[in-house]
Design a protein around this motif. Structure first.
Motif, PDB file in Angstrom:
ATOM      1  N   LYS A  98       0.804  -1.215   0.000  1.00  0.00           N
ATOM      2  CA  LYS A  98       0.000   0.000   0.000  1.00  0.00           C
ATOM      3  C   LYS A  98       0.846   1.279   0.000  1.00  0.00           C
ATOM      4  N   GLU A  99       2.172   1.143  -0.151  1.00  0.00           N
ATOM      5  CA  GLU A  99       3.009   2.324  -0.108  1.00  0.00           C
ATOM      6  C   GLU A  99       2.661   3.279  -1.247  1.00  0.00           C
ATOM      7  N   LYS A 100       2.897   4.556  -1.038  1.00  0.00           N
ATOM      8  CA  LYS A 100       2.542   5.561  -2.032  1.00  0.00           C
ATOM      9  C   LYS A 100       3.490   5.567  -3.226  1.00  0.00           C
ATOM     10  N   CYS A 101       4.737   5.218  -3.010  1.00  0.00           N
ATOM     11  CA  CYS A 101       5.704   5.168  -4.108  1.00  0.00           C
ATOM     12  C   CYS A 101       6.155   3.731  -4.316  1.00  0.00           C
ATOM     13  N   TYR A 102       6.384   3.371  -5.546  1.00  0.00           N
ATOM     14  CA  TYR A 102       6.768   1.995  -5.834  1.00  0.00           C
ATOM     15  C   TYR A 102       7.712   1.950  -7.030  1.00  0.00           C
ATOM     16  N   LEU A 103       8.470   0.863  -7.076  1.00  0.00           N
ATOM     17  CA  LEU A 103       9.392   0.591  -8.173  1.00  0.00           C
ATOM     18  C   LEU A 103       8.836  -0.555  -8.989  1.00  0.00           C
ATOM     19  N   ARG A 104       8.754  -0.353 -10.277  1.00  0.00           N
ATOM     20  CA  ARG A 104       8.276  -1.395 -11.174  1.00  0.00           C
ATOM     21  C   ARG A 104       9.263  -1.567 -12.316  1.00  0.00           C
ATOM     22  N   PHE A 105       9.369  -2.813 -12.806  1.00  0.00           N
ATOM     23  CA  PHE A 105      10.208  -3.108 -13.966  1.00  0.00           C
ATOM     24  C   PHE A 105       9.286  -3.327 -15.155  1.00  0.00           C
ATOM     25  N   PRO A 106       9.114  -2.304 -16.010  1.00  0.00           N
ATOM     26  CA  PRO A 106       8.114  -2.378 -17.089  1.00  0.00           C
ATOM     27  C   PRO A 106       8.285  -3.567 -18.027  1.00  0.00           C
ATOM     28  N   THR A 107       9.532  -4.003 -18.256  1.00  0.00           N
ATOM     29  CA  THR A 107       9.738  -5.113 -19.188  1.00  0.00           C
ATOM     30  C   THR A 107       9.680  -6.470 -18.498  1.00  0.00           C
ATOM     31  N   LEU A 108       9.434  -6.470 -17.177  1.00  0.00           N
ATOM     32  CA  LEU A 108       9.294  -7.719 -16.422  1.00  0.00           C
ATOM     33  C   LEU A 108       7.959  -7.678 -15.679  1.00  0.00           C
ATOM     34  N   PRO A 109       6.852  -7.779 -16.417  1.00  0.00           N
ATOM     35  CA  PRO A 109       5.532  -7.596 -15.808  1.00  0.00           C
ATOM     36  C   PRO A 109       5.169  -8.646 -14.782  1.00  0.00           C
ATOM     37  N   PHE A 110       5.863  -9.778 -14.780  1.00  0.00           N
ATOM     38  CA  PHE A 110       5.549 -10.822 -13.811  1.00  0.00           C
ATOM     39  C   PHE A 110       6.126 -10.506 -12.428  1.00  0.00           C
ATOM     40  N   ILE A 111       6.973  -9.466 -12.332  1.00  0.00           N
ATOM     41  CA  ILE A 111       7.495  -9.064 -11.033  1.00  0.00           C
ATOM     42  C   ILE A 111       6.567  -8.006 -10.452  1.00  0.00           C
ATOM     43  N   PRO A 112       5.960  -8.261  -9.298  1.00  0.00           N
ATOM     44  CA  PRO A 112       5.062  -7.246  -8.718  1.00  0.00           C
ATOM     45  C   PRO A 112       5.849  -6.006  -8.331  1.00  0.00           C
ATOM     46  N   LYS A 113       5.169  -4.867  -8.331  1.00  0.00           N
ATOM     47  CA  LYS A 113       5.849  -3.636  -7.947  1.00  0.00           C
ATOM     48  C   LYS A 113       6.294  -3.723  -6.497  1.00  0.00           C
ATOM     49  N   GLU A 114       7.428  -3.106  -6.210  1.00  0.00           N
ATOM     50  CA  GLU A 114       7.986  -3.107  -4.868  1.00  0.00           C
ATOM     51  C   GLU A 114       7.891  -1.703  -4.278  1.00  0.00           C
ATOM     52  N   PRO A 115       7.558  -1.588  -2.992  1.00  0.00           N
ATOM     53  CA  PRO A 115       7.566  -0.272  -2.358  1.00  0.00           C
ATOM     54  C   PRO A 115       8.936   0.382  -2.508  1.00  0.00           C
ATOM     55  N   TYR A 116       8.945   1.686  -2.690  1.00  0.00           N
ATOM     56  CA  TYR A 116      10.196   2.425  -2.862  1.00  0.00           C
ATOM     57  C   TYR A 116      10.100   3.697  -2.042  1.00  0.00           C
ATOM     58  N   ASP A 117      11.090   3.927  -1.184  1.00  0.00           N
ATOM     59  CA  ASP A 117      11.017   5.080  -0.297  1.00  0.00           C
ATOM     60  C   ASP A 117      12.403   5.659  -0.059  1.00  0.00           C
ATOM     61  N   VAL A 118      12.587   6.920  -0.406  1.00  0.00           N
ATOM     62  CA  VAL A 118      13.800   7.640  -0.029  1.00  0.00           C
ATOM     63  C   VAL A 118      13.556   8.151   1.393  1.00  0.00           C
ATOM     64  N   ILE A 119      14.171   7.473   2.350  1.00  0.00           N
ATOM     65  CA  ILE A 119      13.949   7.800   3.760  1.00  0.00           C
ATOM     66  C   ILE A 119      14.542   9.158   4.095  1.00  0.00           C
ATOM     67  N   ALA A 120      15.754   9.405   3.606  1.00  0.00           N
ATOM     68  CA  ALA A 120      16.415  10.684   3.877  1.00  0.00           C
ATOM     69  C   ALA A 120      17.489  10.917   2.828  1.00  0.00           C
ATOM     70  N   THR A 121      17.721  12.173   2.486  1.00  0.00           N
ATOM     71  CA  THR A 121      18.787  12.535   1.549  1.00  0.00           C
ATOM     72  C   THR A 121      19.082  14.024   1.693  1.00  0.00           C
ATOM     73  N   ASP A 122      20.335  14.394   1.401  1.00  0.00           N
ATOM     74  CA  ASP A 122      20.674  15.811   1.288  1.00  0.00           C
ATOM     75  C   ASP A 122      21.001  16.156  -0.161  1.00  0.00           C
ATOM     76  N   TYR A 123      20.791  15.174  -1.062  1.00  0.00           N
ATOM     77  CA  TYR A 123      20.952  15.319  -2.513  1.00  0.00           C
ATOM     78  C   TYR A 123      22.406  15.412  -2.972  1.00  0.00           C
ATOM     79  N   GLU A 124      23.289  15.905  -2.146  1.00  0.00           N
ATOM     80  CA  GLU A 124      24.667  16.141  -2.553  1.00  0.00           C
ATOM     81  C   GLU A 124      25.655  15.140  -1.985  1.00  0.00           C
TER      82      GLU A 124
END
Length: 232
Positions: A98-124
């Motif tokens: 149910k996570e709001k962001c997810y990672l999907r592999f478009p060319t591998l449709p049999f792999i379900p989307k996985e939650p993806y979350d950048v917990i923290a970053t300073d970008y640099e």
């Protein structure tokens, strides 16, 4: 431009884009399969304003600096709860992703989307990325390949605040010759790498079939195919 859905406050995908070096990680379960012997893992992030989404090109060198390269292309998107309900599959409903962001592999449709979350970053300098609905997948990213042990230990300890066992987060060897951004771009644009990232494999002239179990050995199978392709 901000992207909602990440734990990192006011996440800015434009500033986040570019090259990140994985300097430590915990990768258990499905999401981590096939990465046990990875060295020099890197991610190249490109923001797509049209979608909007983030394209993720990840690759590593297997076994050591002289090993073979594998890579895969994914796409990170963030959806509202309403859109999530419209788009989730039966398998995703069953797994209660149910996570709001997810990672999907478009060319591998049999792999379900996985939650993806950048917990923290300073970008640099650093980024902390979760890639599972539990505590089985976490990456510590740096903008430089060897930021030093104090950097790694600092963020391992920080992740303990989010329920991760720092003793299980292992350093990722960054012992390859570091390519410049232009060299990396040239490698990523090679036809063979583009085909590999998109799971578009040419005729490998295999003498026997490779077994593919999409729920237990996807990445192992991809490794075999890529090794055959790049060694042709």
């Amino acid at each position: 431009m901000m992207m909602r859905g990440m734990t990192a406050k006011d996440f800015d995908p434009v500033r986040y884009a570019g090259r990140w070096f994985e300097v430590a990680s915990l990768k258990r379960g499905f999401a981590g399969q096939g990465q046990e012997d990875c060295h020099c893992t890197q991610g190249v992030y490109t923001f797509d304003r049209e979608t909007p989404s983030i394209q993720v090109d990840t690759f590593c060198v297997h076994g050591g600096p002289d090993g073979f390269i594998t890579g895969i292309r994914g796409r990170v998107q963030c959806l509202s709860e309403e859109d999530l309900e419209k788009k989730e599959t039966d398998l995703e409903k069953q797994e209660m992703i149910k996570e709001k962001c997810y990672l999907r592999f478009p060319t591998l449709p049999f792999i379900p989307k996985e939650p993806y979350d950048v917990i923290a970053t300073d970008y640099e300098n650093y980024s902390l990325v979760s890639g599972a609905k539990d505590r089985s997948f976490i990456q510590i990213y740096s903008r430089t390949p060897n930021p030093g042990p104090e950097f790694i230990e600092k963020y391992k300890a920080y992740l303990a605040n989010f329920g991760y066992d720092s003793s299980k987060i292992k350093d990722t060897p960054q012992d390859c010759e570091v390519m410049s951004n232009s060299q990396l771009a040239a490698m990523m644009s090679m036809p063979g790498m583009q085909q590999a990232l998109n799971n578009e494999f040419p005729d490998l002239e295999l003498k026997s079939p490779l077994e593919l179990n999409p729920f237990t050995s996807v990445f192992d199978t991809l490794k075999k195919l890529l090794e055959l392709y790049f060694k042709k």
